[in-house]
Design an enzyme around this catalytic site. Sequence first.
Site, PDB file in Angstrom:
ATOM      1  N   ASP A  33       5.236 -34.988   7.623  1.00 15.17           N
ATOM      2  CA  ASP A  33       5.543 -33.681   7.038  1.00 15.17           C
ATOM      3  C   ASP A  33       7.054 -33.507   6.924  1.00 15.17           C
ATOM      4  OD1 ASP A  33       5.375 -31.046   6.184  1.00 15.17           O
ATOM      5  OD2 ASP A  33       3.808 -30.530   7.603  1.00 15.17           O
ATOM      6  N   ASP A  34       7.567 -33.398   5.709  1.00 15.39           N
ATOM      7  CA  ASP A  34       9.005 -33.197   5.469  1.00 15.39           C
ATOM      8  C   ASP A  34       9.859 -34.338   6.012  1.00 15.39           C
ATOM      9  OD1 ASP A  34       8.090 -30.813   4.493  1.00 15.39           O
ATOM     10  OD2 ASP A  34       9.334 -29.535   5.757  1.00 15.39           O
ATOM     11  N   CYS A  73       4.407 -29.107   0.344  1.00 19.49           N
ATOM     12  CA  CYS A  73       3.323 -29.585   1.205  1.00 19.49           C
ATOM     13  C   CYS A  73       1.946 -29.545   0.550  1.00 19.49           C
ATOM     14  CB  CYS A  73       3.291 -28.766   2.494  1.00 19.49           C
ATOM     15  SG  CYS A  73       4.809 -28.801   3.451  1.00 19.49           S
ATOM     16  N   HIS A 136      -3.857 -27.602   5.190  1.00 17.16           N
ATOM     17  CA  HIS A 136      -2.992 -26.902   4.234  1.00 17.16           C
ATOM     18  C   HIS A 136      -3.564 -26.821   2.821  1.00 17.16           C
ATOM     19  CE1 HIS A 136       1.549 -25.740   3.858  1.00 17.16           C
ATOM     20  NE2 HIS A 136       0.737 -24.704   3.960  1.00 17.16           N
ATOM     21  N   ASP A 283       4.742 -36.220   2.820  1.00 17.89           N
ATOM     22  CA  ASP A 283       4.229 -35.348   1.761  1.00 17.89           C
ATOM     23  C   ASP A 283       5.308 -34.926   0.772  1.00 17.89           C
ATOM     24  OD1 ASP A 283       5.590 -33.659   3.505  1.00 17.89           O
ATOM     25  OD2 ASP A 283       4.032 -32.127   3.552  1.00 17.89           O
TER      26      ASP A 283
END
Length: 414
Positions: A33-34, A73, A136, A283
């Site tokens: 993530d990120d 995301c 998400h 992502d």
Amino acid sequence: NSFAMETCQLLLFLCCAVRGLDGKPNFVFMLMDDMGWGDLGAFGNPSEETPNLDRLTSLGMQFPDFYAANPLCSPSRAALLTGRLPIRNGFYTTNAHARNAYTPQNIVGGIQDSEVLLPELLQNADYRSKLVGKWHLGQQPQYLPLKHGFDEWFGAPNCHFGPYDNKQTPNIPMYRDDHMIGRLYEEFDINHKTGESNLTQLYKQEAIDFIRKQAEADQPFFLFWAADSTHQPLFASEPFLNTSQRGLYGDAVRELDSCIGEIVDALDEAGVSTNTLVFFSSDNGAATYAKTQGGSNGPLLCGKQTTFEGGSREPTIAYWPGTIMAGQVSHQIGSLMDWFATALDLAGVELPKDRVVDGVSLSATLKQGIIRDRLAVATGNQCSCSVMCVCVRARACAYTVVIQSDCLGRFLVI
């Protein structure tokens, strides 16, 4: 001598490849993530604090030219699991409130029943699928993972923002399968003052337990490991706190690297590593607006929320002992949407014929190093008629074209 060693390695490779034909391959998709293109030692980070991922790179195939389908995301994850651009699967918006809706009372939409996700299609080939971590793609019951093909789930429907007052604004729930088992900042604590949380360790153990169970059952599996500790607010477990040169973000990266090493070891211990394709990526790019609380995109321009290279070009690794020859660097241009098509191809499942699928199979790239001409698309999220940056690579030639897309998903070069 060196010739004998090379011969032995080649024979081992061929034996493993033949053995892998006996059954359907397993899939372990690890989506960070990120995390930025420049966060791994293998991609040039000078801190060199990712030994397990660097080793995975040296034993597999590195993709320096791999892209997310969107620099945010939710649309990126939706594209991965559907093999379709966000403008096709419904994950685009002109509404800033919707784009930044994280808490349950603000989120009303999610992945539609009309979309067919990867685990749904793999069910047709007797796969068992598990999501560990962040979903998400909608928090209401009809949007949750078990309604869209996953057999098991341990994690949260949204980002780990909070804590909230749990009266007007509830804390984010945690689920096991389709049952809520607690809430973040309550039963599953994240301490903002110290940065401590044990969540990544829980996610690691869930993955290892699933691998062992599926190996014992001799059933093919799809594990989607979506740990999110590198997304603000950052966290790491106590053994990793204050161990990185890069602050709390680096602590989180070091813990993820350690956990990934243990998960890969679990594949070996369960005897399924030569029949398991491991994909690693992120992502979207690192959140450069987070400054010291975010990652590195290396030499790439900008980061998350932008359609520049830093927003959508991801550190990507493929590992499959006995099928992917070690030490390869592929300049195949690729997209996370390709994971969808590649998994179905390798599992012997046909792509859906009633819709456009934007992902393409990279199985020939993985097995034979073949480079195919294709488009990789990073879509914007700011206007109803999304502007898309399309990177086109045809062997030695590379150029970028900007195209306009209308709301029906039709493309026009401008």
